[in-house]
Enzyme design. Structure first.
Site, mmCIF file in Angstrom:
data_model
loop_
_atom_site.group_PDB
_atom_site.id
_atom_site.type_symbol
_atom_site.label_atom_id
_atom_site.label_comp_id
_atom_site.label_asym_id
_atom_site.label_seq_id
_atom_site.Cartn_x
_atom_site.Cartn_y
_atom_site.Cartn_z
ATOM 1 N N ARG A 197 0.039 -8.778 13.692
ATOM 2 C CA ARG A 197 -0.552 -7.824 12.743
ATOM 3 C C ARG A 197 -1.501 -8.503 11.761
ATOM 4 O O ARG A 197 -2.522 -7.940 11.381
ATOM 5 C CB ARG A 197 0.547 -7.047 12.008
ATOM 6 C CG ARG A 197 1.018 -5.852 12.839
ATOM 7 C CD ARG A 197 2.032 -5.016 12.118
ATOM 8 N NE ARG A 197 3.320 -5.682 12.074
ATOM 9 C CZ ARG A 197 4.230 -5.500 11.130
ATOM 10 N NH1 ARG A 197 3.985 -4.674 10.134
ATOM 11 N NH2 ARG A 197 5.367 -6.136 11.181
ATOM 12 N N LYS A 248 0.830 -1.210 0.000
ATOM 13 C CA LYS A 248 0.000 0.000 0.000
ATOM 14 C C LYS A 248 0.865 1.262 0.000
ATOM 15 O O LYS A 248 0.595 2.200 -0.732
ATOM 16 C CB LYS A 248 -0.931 0.030 1.225
ATOM 17 C CG LYS A 248 -1.872 -1.152 1.322
ATOM 18 C CD LYS A 248 -2.873 -0.982 2.459
ATOM 19 C CE LYS A 248 -2.268 -0.918 3.833
ATOM 20 N NZ LYS A 248 -1.592 -2.151 4.283
ATOM 21 N N ARG A 305 11.501 -6.742 4.149
ATOM 22 C CA ARG A 305 11.496 -5.306 4.413
ATOM 23 C C ARG A 305 12.313 -4.989 5.663
ATOM 24 O O ARG A 305 13.022 -3.987 5.720
ATOM 25 C CB ARG A 305 10.037 -4.878 4.591
ATOM 26 C CG ARG A 305 9.787 -3.429 4.774
ATOM 27 C CD ARG A 305 8.310 -3.108 4.695
ATOM 28 N NE ARG A 305 7.552 -3.650 5.823
ATOM 29 C CZ ARG A 305 6.240 -3.488 5.989
ATOM 30 N NH1 ARG A 305 5.544 -2.840 5.100
ATOM 31 N NH2 ARG A 305 5.629 -4.003 7.035
ATOM 32 N N ARG A 327 11.584 -3.937 8.779
ATOM 33 C CA ARG A 327 11.337 -2.772 9.622
ATOM 34 C C ARG A 327 11.433 -3.212 11.086
ATOM 35 O O ARG A 327 11.341 -4.410 11.379
ATOM 36 C CB ARG A 327 9.923 -2.265 9.307
ATOM 37 C CG ARG A 327 9.752 -0.794 9.387
ATOM 38 C CD ARG A 327 8.451 -0.382 8.739
ATOM 39 N NE ARG A 327 7.277 -0.907 9.436
ATOM 40 C CZ ARG A 327 6.052 -0.874 8.952
ATOM 41 N NH1 ARG A 327 5.820 -0.359 7.762
ATOM 42 N NH2 ARG A 327 5.048 -1.362 9.635
ATOM 43 N N ARG A 337 -8.605 1.303 10.101
ATOM 44 C CA ARG A 337 -8.275 -0.096 10.352
ATOM 45 C C ARG A 337 -9.357 -0.779 11.181
ATOM 46 O O ARG A 337 -9.274 -1.978 11.410
ATOM 47 C CB ARG A 337 -6.958 -0.183 11.115
ATOM 48 C CG ARG A 337 -5.724 -0.420 10.227
ATOM 49 C CD ARG A 337 -4.513 -0.311 11.127
ATOM 50 N NE ARG A 337 -3.364 -1.063 10.714
ATOM 51 C CZ ARG A 337 -2.336 -0.546 10.036
ATOM 52 N NH1 ARG A 337 -2.371 0.695 9.616
ATOM 53 N NH2 ARG A 337 -1.276 -1.290 9.765
HETATM 54 P P1 AMP Z 1 1.667 0.504 8.999
HETATM 55 O O1 AMP Z 1 2.874 1.313 8.664
HETATM 56 O O2 AMP Z 1 0.407 0.995 8.338
HETATM 57 O O3 AMP Z 1 1.879 -0.979 8.822
HETATM 58 O O4 AMP Z 1 1.416 0.719 10.568
HETATM 59 C C1 AMP Z 1 2.383 0.354 11.527
HETATM 60 C C2 AMP Z 1 1.745 0.269 12.910
HETATM 61 O O5 AMP Z 1 1.202 1.547 13.290
HETATM 62 C C3 AMP Z 1 0.580 -0.698 13.036
HETATM 63 O O6 AMP Z 1 1.003 -2.033 13.250
HETATM 64 C C4 AMP Z 1 -0.162 -0.126 14.239
HETATM 65 O O7 AMP Z 1 0.499 -0.450 15.430
HETATM 66 C C5 AMP Z 1 -0.007 1.380 14.021
HETATM 67 N N1 AMP Z 1 -1.114 1.949 13.212
HETATM 68 C C6 AMP Z 1 -1.020 2.475 11.953
HETATM 69 N N2 AMP Z 1 -2.208 2.882 11.513
HETATM 70 C C7 AMP Z 1 -3.090 2.618 12.507
HETATM 71 C C8 AMP Z 1 -4.494 2.775 12.661
HETATM 72 N N3 AMP Z 1 -5.243 3.309 11.683
HETATM 73 N N4 AMP Z 1 -5.054 2.379 13.831
HETATM 74 C C9 AMP Z 1 -4.317 1.862 14.817
HETATM 75 N N5 AMP Z 1 -3.005 1.641 14.748
HETATM 76 C C10 AMP Z 1 -2.381 2.026 13.606
#
Ligand code: AMP
Length: 181
Positions: A138, A15, A125, A127, A90
């Site tokens: 996740r 994404k 990746r 991270r 989410r």
């Molecule tokens: P991402 O980079 O989108 O994979 O997000 C990394 C982490 O940030 C996730 O595993 C969550 O811990 C937190 N996070 C990101 N977006 C959200 C969201 N909309 N609601 C809750 N936690 C979020």
């Protein structure tokens, strides 16, 4: 009116990569709540201190905290015409919080990739939160909390599905076409 494009899909589906390219092509800001939260962690802000452990474990930051951070961002002048949301909403509660005047949920792009490929991509990746345990959490969180959004947006007739397994440029062309219409 701010036209919102939402990129929906499991972690590791690409994404962020596609949102970056679409943002450049259509000149609309790419807003990633994950990136924003990681910045807070790095800068050791109040929110960052709360979020750090949650991110590392792969759990979701509370709806209230993420939603207020996101809404504040959407009030920026650069979002006047539109924005691409990557990683938000989410949960159903988050999705409902976008039901505010001035926001139009125009298109929701669902990224479909099989789980084996997702795990492979996240491991590659590398991270900080891409540990084996956090990846598992996740994916579980995605299944339990985020999957219901597919029906939520399909019922509103804005959902479009993309096969996100394959060539980056082909996927990009597919998404570009869906966004134009
Ligand atoms: P991402 O980079 O989108 O994979 O997000 C990394 C982490 O940030 C996730 O595993 C969550 O811990 C937190 N996070 C990101 N977006 C959200 C969201 N909309 N609601 C809750 N936690 C979020």
């Amino acid at each position: 009116m701010t036209d919102i494009t939402i990129f929906l899909g499991p972690p590791g589906a690409g994404k962020g990569t596609q949102a970056e390219k679409i943002s450049e092509k259509f000149n609309i800001p790419h807003i990633s709540t994950g990136v924003m939260l990681r910045e807070h962690v790095e800068n050791e802000t109040e929110l960052g201190l709360v979020a750090k452990e949650i991110l590392n474990k792969g759990n979701l930051v509370s709806d209230e905290l993420v939603t207020s951070m996101l809404i504040e961002r959407l009030e920026n002048d650069d979002c006047e015409k539109g924005a691409i949301l990557d990683g938000f909403p989410r949960t159903i509660t988050q999705a409902e919080s976008l039901n505010i005047e001035g926001l139009n949920i125009k298109t929701v792009i669902l990224f479909e990739v099989n789980e084996t490929e997702l795990i492979k991509r996240m491991v590659e990746r590398g991270r900080e939160d891409d540990t084996e345990e956090s990846i598992k959490v996740r994916l579980d969180v995605y299944r339990d909390e985020t999957l219901p959004l597919i029906k939520f947006y399909d019922d509103k007739d804005v959902l479009k599905t993309v096969d996100a397994f394959g060539d980056i440029d082909e996927i990009f062309n597919h998404i570009s076409g869906l966004i134009k219409t």
